[in-house]
Write a protein that holds these residues in place. Structure first.
Motif, short mmCIF file in Angstrom:
data_model
loop_
_atom_site.label_atom_id
_atom_site.label_comp_id
_atom_site.label_asym_id
_atom_site.label_seq_id
_atom_site.Cartn_x
_atom_site.Cartn_y
_atom_site.Cartn_z
N ILE A 1 11.30 -21.34 -2.09
CA ILE A 1 12.94 -21.79 -1.46
C ILE A 1 13.28 -20.60 -0.63
CG2 ILE A 1 14.63 -22.24 -1.93
CD1 ILE A 1 13.82 -24.37 -4.03
N CYS A 2 13.03 -19.13 -2.35
CA CYS A 2 13.55 -17.89 -1.99
C CYS A 2 12.45 -17.49 -2.70
CB CYS A 2 14.89 -17.76 -2.77
SG CYS A 2 15.46 -16.16 -2.20
N GLN A 3 12.50 -15.87 -1.60
CA GLN A 3 12.01 -14.39 -1.75
C GLN A 3 12.18 -14.29 -3.46
OE1 GLN A 3 12.99 -11.71 -2.27
NE2 GLN A 3 15.34 -12.63 -1.59
N ASP A 4 13.18 -13.95 -4.11
CA ASP A 4 13.19 -13.57 -4.96
C ASP A 4 12.87 -14.65 -6.66
OD1 ASP A 4 13.98 -13.29 -8.23
OD2 ASP A 4 15.99 -12.62 -7.44
N THR A 5 12.00 -14.32 -6.74
CA THR A 5 10.95 -16.33 -7.79
C THR A 5 11.44 -16.24 -8.95
OG1 THR A 5 9.10 -15.36 -7.69
CG2 THR A 5 9.50 -16.68 -5.82
N GLY B 1 19.90 -11.57 -7.31
CA GLY B 1 20.90 -11.40 -7.04
C GLY B 1 22.65 -12.20 -8.01
N SER B 2 21.71 -13.43 -7.89
CA SER B 2 23.31 -13.56 -8.72
C SER B 2 23.53 -13.62 -10.65
CB SER B 2 23.12 -16.02 -8.73
OG SER B 2 21.78 -15.61 -9.64
N GLU B 3 22.47 -13.30 -10.78
CA GLU B 3 22.56 -12.97 -13.04
C GLU B 3 23.45 -11.98 -12.92
OE1 GLU B 3 21.47 -14.65 -15.12
OE2 GLU B 3 21.29 -13.20 -16.87
N ALA C 1 25.93 -13.08 -4.46
CA ALA C 1 24.79 -13.65 -5.16
C ALA C 1 24.48 -14.83 -4.54
CB ALA C 1 26.13 -14.18 -6.55
N CYS C 2 24.52 -15.09 -2.86
CA CYS C 2 23.99 -16.22 -2.33
C CYS C 2 25.01 -17.85 -2.66
CB CYS C 2 22.79 -16.63 -2.16
SG CYS C 2 21.61 -14.88 -2.03
N PRO C 3 26.02 -17.71 -2.05
CA PRO C 3 26.71 -18.86 -2.55
C PRO C 3 26.08 -20.21 -1.29
CG PRO C 3 28.97 -17.06 -1.29
CD PRO C 3 27.24 -16.79 -1.43
N CYS D 1 25.22 -18.72 -11.24
CA CYS D 1 24.22 -18.83 -10.10
C CYS D 1 24.21 -19.22 -8.80
CB CYS D 1 23.27 -19.82 -11.10
SG CYS D 1 21.93 -20.29 -10.74
N CYS D 2 23.38 -18.76 -7.48
CA CYS D 2 23.22 -18.88 -6.74
C CYS D 2 22.90 -20.73 -6.45
CB CYS D 2 22.21 -18.07 -5.36
SG CYS D 2 20.79 -18.15 -6.37
N HIS D 3 22.51 -20.78 -5.20
CA HIS D 3 22.63 -22.10 -4.43
C HIS D 3 20.77 -22.79 -4.40
CE1 HIS D 3 20.96 -20.24 -1.40
NE2 HIS D 3 20.11 -21.34 -1.51
N CYS E 1 19.36 -22.52 -8.33
CA CYS E 1 19.51 -23.47 -9.60
C CYS E 1 18.12 -23.67 -9.46
CB CYS E 1 21.08 -24.23 -9.32
SG CYS E 1 21.30 -23.97 -11.82
N ARG E 2 17.22 -22.93 -9.90
CA ARG E 2 15.74 -24.11 -10.07
C ARG E 2 15.88 -23.86 -11.42
NH1 ARG E 2 13.63 -18.65 -6.62
NH2 ARG E 2 15.67 -18.04 -8.69
N HIS E 3 15.51 -25.49 -12.24
CA HIS E 3 15.69 -25.68 -13.10
C HIS E 3 14.28 -27.07 -13.58
CE1 HIS E 3 18.96 -28.05 -13.70
NE2 HIS E 3 19.68 -27.53 -13.16
S1 SF4 Z 1 20.39 -14.74 -5.62
FE1 SF4 Z 1 19.22 -17.26 -5.53
S2 SF4 Z 1 19.66 -16.84 -3.47
FE2 SF4 Z 1 19.88 -14.82 -3.72
S3 SF4 Z 1 17.85 -13.62 -3.48
FE3 SF4 Z 1 18.31 -13.94 -5.40
S4 SF4 Z 1 17.43 -16.34 -5.73
FE4 SF4 Z 1 17.59 -16.22 -3.85
#
Ligand code: SF4
Length: 280
Positions: free
Chosen positions: A65-69, A149-151, A183-185, A268-270, A272-274
């Protein structure tokens, strides 16, 4: 006493991390669809079109879903009548995370030392493991792949008791404003209130796992009010403006000291993997 081999915990952990990189939790996907329908800002709507398309591609073409896994966070609730066999449960989890990130070619985002060398560990380990002892004969595994990004936009403040509910609201809104579009809302916002410094921060992250309504009506009311207020900030999807700055607000609380009112806001960004699994 029930015996559970740590290999089973490792295998399930590996499977869950392999799944959440590609699949939104059902509750988050529903919230995205609902917010999409309610969004009337054309640019915000356009972002939702892309988020839904991205979610479809992630599943159909097996692309994250996102490159930041994310950094792997694991909550392990171990029944007190369980005897863990087969080795060190922490090692089993670290190895499982390494296997999952390697086998799925997910980005390795962890460095071994935060300050000096910052050398990538190459397989996204170690995981962060929170262990709880609970009644019963089963082990519950909850996993989260938390993007930073969100943390990085999350905050904790030791409020004074006199600041009360209004102080909490002000701090939450201020934290979201400071996060802005960075943080990717639209965001999922976990809030911890009470406890002490470190437990409050952990509570705010664990709040992101909740799939059900808050059982305490005072706190569910607070969640609704905060969500409404946050969604008047006009940050909107990916910061392009609109109603949907946040999808959900979830509050967890705990007893605290008479002199304190700790409050933590985990943004947490949209994505929200859990996910969760129970081993019996
Ligand atoms: S904050 Fe979330 S959507 Fe944005 S880059 Fe990081 S993991 Fe991806």
């Amino acid at each position: 006493m029930k015996e559970i081999d740590v290999k089973r915990i490792g295998d399930k952990t590996e499977e869950l991390f392999g799944k959440i990189a590609y699949h939104y939790p059902a509750g988050i996907m529903d919230a995205i669809r609902q917010a999409h329908q309610q969004e009337d800002n054309p640019r915000g709507k356009n972002v939702f079109d892309m988020l839904e398309e991205n979610a479809r591609i992630a599943i159909e073409e097996h692309i994250p879903i996102c490159q930041d896994t994310g950094m792997a966070v694991v909550w392990l609730s171990i029944g007190q009548d369980v005897h863990l066999t087969g080795g060190d449960v922490n090692e089993a989890i670290h190895e499982a995370v390494g296997r999952s990130y390697t086998a799925n070619a997910l980005r390795a985002s962890v460095v071994d030392d935060p300050l000096f060398e910052r050398k990538n560990t190459k397989n996204n380990t170690p995981a962060l493991i929170h262990t709880r002892i609970v009644p019963g004969e089963e082990v519950t595994i909850e996993v989260m792949a938390k993007g930073f990004g969100s943390e990085n936009k999350s905050q904790l403040k030791m409020l004074t008791p006199a600041m009360g509910v209004e102080g909490v609201k002000e701090f939450v809104l201020d934290t979201v404003k400071k996060a802005g579009p960075d943080a990717c809302p639209p965001y999922v916002i976990g809030i911890g209130i009470g406890g002490d410094f470190e437990s409050c921060a952990e509570m705010s992250k664990a709040a992101l796992l909740r799939e059900t309504e808050n059982a305490d009506t005072r706190y569910s009311q607070l969640e609704k009010e905060l969500l409404e207020k946050i969604n008047t900030l006009d940050i909107g999807p990916m910061g392009y403006g609109g109603k949907a700055t946040a999808l959900k607000v979830m509050v967890e609380y705990a007893p605290t000291h008479i002199a304190g009112l700790p409050c933590a806001v985990n943004i947490c960004c949209h994505v929200c993997r859990h996910a969760k699994a129970v081993i019996q």
